[in-house]
Scaffold this motif. Structure first.
Motif, short mmCIF file in Angstrom:
data_model
loop_
_atom_site.label_atom_id
_atom_site.label_comp_id
_atom_site.label_asym_id
_atom_site.label_seq_id
_atom_site.Cartn_x
_atom_site.Cartn_y
_atom_site.Cartn_z
N ARG A 1 0.83 -1.21 0.00
CA ARG A 1 0.00 0.00 0.00
C ARG A 1 0.86 1.25 0.00
NH1 ARG A 1 -4.21 -2.29 3.26
NH2 ARG A 1 -3.84 -0.98 5.07
N VAL A 2 1.96 1.22 0.73
CA VAL A 2 2.87 2.37 0.76
C VAL A 2 3.46 2.58 -0.63
CG1 VAL A 2 5.08 3.23 1.64
CG2 VAL A 2 3.43 2.19 3.20
N ARG A 3 3.88 1.49 -1.28
CA ARG A 3 4.43 1.60 -2.64
C ARG A 3 3.38 2.17 -3.59
NH1 ARG A 3 8.28 -2.58 -5.60
NH2 ARG A 3 8.39 -1.60 -7.64
N PHE A 4 2.14 1.71 -3.45
CA PHE A 4 1.07 2.18 -4.30
C PHE A 4 0.82 3.67 -4.07
CE2 PHE A 4 -3.44 3.31 -4.39
CZ PHE A 4 -3.71 3.13 -5.72
N ARG A 5 0.78 4.09 -2.82
CA ARG A 5 0.56 5.51 -2.52
C ARG A 5 1.62 6.39 -3.17
NH1 ARG A 5 -0.11 4.63 3.96
NH2 ARG A 5 -2.22 3.75 3.98
N ASN A 6 2.86 5.95 -3.10
CA ASN A 6 3.94 6.73 -3.71
C ASN A 6 3.77 6.84 -5.22
OD1 ASN A 6 5.15 7.05 -1.20
ND2 ASN A 6 6.52 5.31 -1.44
N LEU A 7 3.37 5.74 -5.84
CA LEU A 7 3.15 5.72 -7.28
C LEU A 7 2.02 6.68 -7.66
CD1 LEU A 7 3.48 4.55 -10.15
CD2 LEU A 7 2.01 2.66 -9.45
N ILE A 8 0.92 6.62 -6.92
CA ILE A 8 -0.24 7.47 -7.22
C ILE A 8 0.08 8.94 -6.98
CG2 ILE A 8 -2.60 8.02 -6.50
CD1 ILE A 8 -2.24 5.52 -8.29
N ALA A 9 0.83 9.22 -5.92
CA ALA A 9 1.22 10.61 -5.65
C ALA A 9 2.02 11.18 -6.81
CB ALA A 9 2.02 10.68 -4.35
N HIS B 1 -12.51 2.40 0.80
CA HIS B 1 -13.14 2.47 2.12
C HIS B 1 -12.05 2.54 3.20
CE1 HIS B 1 -12.24 -1.81 1.64
NE2 HIS B 1 -12.36 -1.94 2.95
N ILE B 2 -10.79 2.63 2.77
CA ILE B 2 -9.67 2.75 3.70
C ILE B 2 -9.27 4.22 3.80
CG2 ILE B 2 -7.32 1.99 4.24
CD1 ILE B 2 -7.87 -0.47 2.44
N VAL B 3 -9.73 4.87 4.84
CA VAL B 3 -9.56 6.32 4.97
C VAL B 3 -8.08 6.70 4.96
CG1 VAL B 3 -9.99 8.33 6.45
CG2 VAL B 3 -11.75 6.56 6.19
N SER B 4 -7.23 5.88 5.55
CA SER B 4 -5.81 6.23 5.63
C SER B 4 -5.16 6.33 4.25
CB SER B 4 -5.05 5.21 6.49
OG SER B 4 -5.16 3.91 5.93
N ASP B 5 -5.65 5.54 3.28
CA ASP B 5 -5.10 5.62 1.93
C ASP B 5 -5.35 7.00 1.33
OD1 ASP B 5 -4.12 3.07 1.92
OD2 ASP B 5 -5.80 2.19 0.85
N VAL B 6 -6.55 7.51 1.54
CA VAL B 6 -6.91 8.84 1.04
C VAL B 6 -6.16 9.92 1.80
CG1 VAL B 6 -8.82 10.49 0.91
CG2 VAL B 6 -9.17 8.12 0.20
N GLU B 7 -6.09 9.74 3.11
CA GLU B 7 -5.47 10.74 3.99
C GLU B 7 -4.01 10.99 3.60
OE1 GLU B 7 -6.27 11.50 8.69
OE2 GLU B 7 -5.72 9.49 8.06
N GLU B 8 -3.32 9.94 3.17
CA GLU B 8 -1.90 10.03 2.87
C GLU B 8 -1.61 10.76 1.56
OE1 GLU B 8 0.77 9.09 4.57
OE2 GLU B 8 -0.32 8.29 6.28
#
Length: 242
Positions: free
Chosen positions: A166-174, A187-194
């Motif tokens: 998930r961390v790798r994915f967040r970095n890619l999307i950012a 539905h995972i609020v922390s994914d959006v929050e980051e």
């Protein structure tokens, strides 16, 4: 760069799944939150041209969702993307590349690139039926990136990913959101929050919040839960499949 959604509506006999949703998105990451049945998936399917709206319109750079140029600019990961279990990961991506209009030499290079981007570089020659759930999800993300989309729509993209993935994915999307429009439902609020530059919240088919996290003035999770207090805990079980 603009995605314009104007009074988008979808009605099924006695139920309005999406109710006159309007918004304009420019480059950035948009996190779409909502309880079960809020209409998130229906909205995303209409944005991707998979589902025809009852009313309203969607356009990207002035192009309607029905035109070829719109589809060429679009990358889409549905909740349950289809794949052939006996295909290797590379074969599947090559197949999807050709469907997206890439020529064979360009497709092969791009397939290798997206395998690296999603951490699957060692799995390209293995059959998809041997992949774990998280690997299959990463393959879904990889196919959405094949055509270098300017508009990327991801429905529950982190389902099945472990915390490290998930961390790798967040970095890619950012990174992708710096120059492209990325709309992700979760539905995972922390994914959006980051990673989200802007938060969108749907309830009963309507867009009830469209703003930055700073504008909320409290923790995003607390604010989100407050919107659904009267609905009880059941609203948060599972994923949105309207």
């Amino acid at each position: 760069m603009e995605l314009v959604i104007d009074r988008l509506t979808k009605q099924y006999s006695n139920k309005i799944a999406v109710d006159r949703v309007s918004m304009t998105l420019s480059a950035g990451v948009y996190g779409l939150l909502g309880a079960n049945g809020a209409g998130k998936t229906t909205l995303m399917r209409m944005i991707c041209g998979v589902l025809k709206p009852t009313d309203g319109m969607v356009s990207f750079q002035g192009m309607p969702v029905s035109c070829e140029e719109y589809r060429s600019a679009l990358g889409y990961l549905p909740q349950d993307f289809g794949y052939y279990p006996d295909f290797t990961g590379l074969d599947f991506l090559m197949y999807m590349s050709l469907l997206k209009g890439l020529n064979r030499p360009s497709a092969r290079n791009r397939c290798r690139e997206v395998l690296v981007l999603t951490g699957l570089e060692g799995m390209g020659k293995k059959k998809i039926k041997t992949y774990s759930g998280g690997m299959k999800q990463r393959l879904g993300i990889a196919q959405a990136l094949l055509n270098r989309p300017k508009l990327l729509v991801l429905d529950e993209p982190t389902a099945g990913l472990d915390p490290k993935e998930r961390v790798r994915f967040r970095n890619l999307i950012a990174d992708l959101g710096k120059e492209n429009i990325v709309l992700l439902s979760t539905h995972i609020v922390s994914d959006v929050e980051e990673i989200a530059d802007r938060i969108l919240i749907m309830k009963e088919g309507r867009l009830i919040f469209n703003g930055t996290e700073d504008a909320i003035g409290e923790k995003l999770e607390d604010f989100y839960l407050e919107q659904f207090e009267e609905d009880g805990d059941e609203a948060f079980l599972g994923t949105d499949r309207i």
